[in-house]
Enzyme design. Structure first.
Site, PDB file in Angstrom:
ATOM      1  N   GLY A   3       0.854  -1.190   0.000  1.00  0.00           N
ATOM      2  CA  GLY A   3       0.000   0.000   0.000  1.00  0.00           C
ATOM      3  C   GLY A   3       0.884   1.232   0.000  1.00  0.00           C
ATOM      4  O   GLY A   3       1.068   1.917  -0.999  1.00  0.00           O
ATOM      5  N   ARG A   6      -2.222  10.266  11.224  1.00  0.00           N
ATOM      6  CA  ARG A   6      -1.050   9.444  11.570  1.00  0.00           C
ATOM      7  C   ARG A   6      -0.208   9.993  12.719  1.00  0.00           C
ATOM      8  O   ARG A   6       0.180   9.212  13.609  1.00  0.00           O
ATOM      9  CB  ARG A   6      -0.168   9.185  10.339  1.00  0.00           C
ATOM     10  CG  ARG A   6      -0.870   8.363   9.249  1.00  0.00           C
ATOM     11  CD  ARG A   6       0.094   7.941   8.130  1.00  0.00           C
ATOM     12  NE  ARG A   6       1.014   6.924   8.585  1.00  0.00           N
ATOM     13  CZ  ARG A   6       2.283   7.115   8.824  1.00  0.00           C
ATOM     14  NH1 ARG A   6       2.837   8.281   8.633  1.00  0.00           N
ATOM     15  NH2 ARG A   6       3.034   6.120   9.253  1.00  0.00           N
ATOM     16  N   CYS A  31      -9.770  20.398  18.901  1.00  0.00           N
ATOM     17  CA  CYS A  31      -9.692  20.521  20.352  1.00  0.00           C
ATOM     18  C   CYS A  31      -9.168  19.238  20.990  1.00  0.00           C
ATOM     19  O   CYS A  31      -9.907  18.486  21.623  1.00  0.00           O
ATOM     20  CB  CYS A  31     -11.048  20.906  20.905  1.00  0.00           C
ATOM     21  SG  CYS A  31     -11.551  22.488  20.241  1.00  0.00           S
ATOM     22  N   GLU A  32      -7.901  18.969  20.754  1.00  0.00           N
ATOM     23  CA  GLU A  32      -7.177  17.827  21.323  1.00  0.00           C
ATOM     24  C   GLU A  32      -5.706  18.229  21.394  1.00  0.00           C
ATOM     25  O   GLU A  32      -5.189  18.808  20.432  1.00  0.00           O
ATOM     26  CB  GLU A  32      -7.245  16.599  20.405  1.00  0.00           C
ATOM     27  CG  GLU A  32      -8.596  15.981  20.211  1.00  0.00           C
ATOM     28  CD  GLU A  32      -9.050  15.115  21.373  1.00  0.00           C
ATOM     29  OE1 GLU A  32      -8.212  14.744  22.224  1.00  0.00           O
ATOM     30  OE2 GLU A  32     -10.256  14.825  21.420  1.00  0.00           O
TER      31      GLU A  32
END
Ligand SMILES: *Cc1c(COP(=O)(O)O)cnc(C)c1O
Length: 404
Positions: free
Chosen positions: A270, A307, A338-339
């Site tokens: 991939g 990722r 918001c993280e």
């Protein structure tokens, strides 16, 4: 994909032109690069002429799948959705492999109805489920059994799949018993031993170890597998430091292995096909002074490119237009989500940036858009393909009204 004087170009087109035309964030892919990667992959493994099934989970854009199909690749799918998408993209059923630990009976039935090439099973229960469906339909179904070779892929722990504590495949002991069982089944045809030890593998040694384990198990079973599916996992040069897996070396190891085991090889790459063919173009919304560093707040966030937050993966970040103003401060490139994990990278000695400048996140062709979400109720980005130096929209930006 490089700078020409100050501006970054992708196949002859300025990134800043794309941003002006399509707004940001943008996933942009180079078809030329995909073709180059496929050619390189095929050339490297030329002497063993493997069946190459593109891992659709790395990028399931239909237009890209069409192009990849046209270049002769089959598909490795892990859900009925991916299977349908691969078929809709013109990939023939006899070139499709179905992997995954949790295929439902509906998914299995659909795969059987479509007469796909191979279902790679991952447990006794799944084998029994397929047998039941096959019996009901009075069919004999081709299956593979995925071995867990207990091999450390020496990659990020989150994308390692071949150790005994991972959920994938079956153990050596179970494998032996399952081969016996399937051999006696009137509804199943054992065609393949499969394995996939993980992703972003840069070291040849785990692959060599995997081949040694396969060698031992195949001898122990005394069964001839028509196909040996070695999975994917070939790593790419995310850091741009030329640390690469040598596909040619991998090929010679497989060639040696095939001197003893006369089988057809299947690969399921991939990332190595599409990873370095895509960039994410984003605009700086604000720059905020922080404690010891400045936050570069971009309009692409972890919902667009997961990722870094999910795997702690690193992607190179570069400006769309170069200036020669170096600063000593640390820039922390973050998204608007918001993280606290919504950050891409902290970089020292970057060039001086201003609000509204364009930023490029590199090598996002694989597991970029396919891992994106609507978190914080944000629409998914537009996708563009550069084909013959022309930009083509291959997936519209998600419409916010529709989303709401
Ligand atoms: C994810 C996956 C692949 C593709 O891995 P890459 O690292 O992208 O090459 C291949 N086979 C299976 C079974 C997978 O789960």
């Amino acid at each position: 994909m490089n700078y020409k004087s100050k501006d970054f170009l992708i196949d002859g087109i300025k990134v800043k032109e794309l941003a002006k035309r399509y707004k940001t964030p943008i996933y942009c892919y180079s078809l030329r690069k995909i073709k180059e990667n496929i050619k390189k992959f095929k050339n490297s493994f030329n002497s063993i002429s493997p069946i190459i099934c593109f891992a659709v989970k790395s990028n399931s854009n239909q237009n890209l799948l069409k192009e990849i199909g046209k270049l002769g690749l089959g598909a490795d799918v892990v859900s009925v959705g991916e299977l349908m998408k691969a078929l809709k993209s013109g990939i023939k059923p006899n070139k499709i492999v179905f992997s995954g630990v949790g295929k439902t009976s509906q998914e299995i039935s659909f795969a059987i109805k479509k007469k796909i090439f191979l279902i790679n099973t991952e447990s006794e229960s799944e084998i029994l489920a397929i047998e039941k469906i096959a019996k009901k339909n009075k069919k004999k179904i081709n299956i593979g059994i995925r071995l867990n070779p207990n091999t450390d892929a020496k990659t990020l722990s989150q994308i390692s799949t071949g150790k005994k504590e991972n959920k994938f495949g079956v153990s050596e002991k179970d494998f032996v018993n399952l081969v016996k069982y399937v051999n006696n089944s009137k509804s199943l045809n054992l065609k393949c031993i499969s394995t996939h030890i993980g992703s972003q593998i840069l070291d040849i040694k785990p692959y060599e170890k995997m081949l040694r384990v396969l060698d031992r198990i195949i001898k122990k079973n005394n069964f001839h597998f028509e196909y040996i599916d070695l999975g994917g996992g070939m790593g790419i040069d995310y850091e741009n430091n030329q640390k690469n897996l040598s596909l040619k070396k991998y090929c010679s190891s497989v060639k040696k292995f095939l001197k003893i085991h006369n089988s057809k090889i299947i690969f399921e790459p991939g990332r190595s096909i599409i990873g370095n063919a895509g960039i994410l173009i984003s605009k700086i919304i604000y720059i905020k002074k922080g404690y010891k560093k400045d936050f570069v707040i971009m309009d692409a966030g972890m919902n667009d490119l997961m990722r870094p937050a999910l795997y702690n993966a690193k992607h190179r970040i570069i400006p769309a237009s170069k200036n020669n103003k170096k600063i000593k401060k640390i820039y922390e490139f973050v998204g608007p989500i918001c993280e606290s994990t919504d950050k891409f990278s902290s970089i020292k000695n970057f060039q001086k940036l201003d609000e509204n400048d364009l930023i490029i996140i590199c090598d996002v062709g694989a597991y970029g858009m396919s891992l994106s979400s609507n978190y914080n109720l944000r629409p998914k980005p537009i996708e563009i393909m550069i084909k013959n130096s022309k930009a083509i929209v291959i997936n519209k930006r998600q419409d916010l009204k529709e989303l709401i």
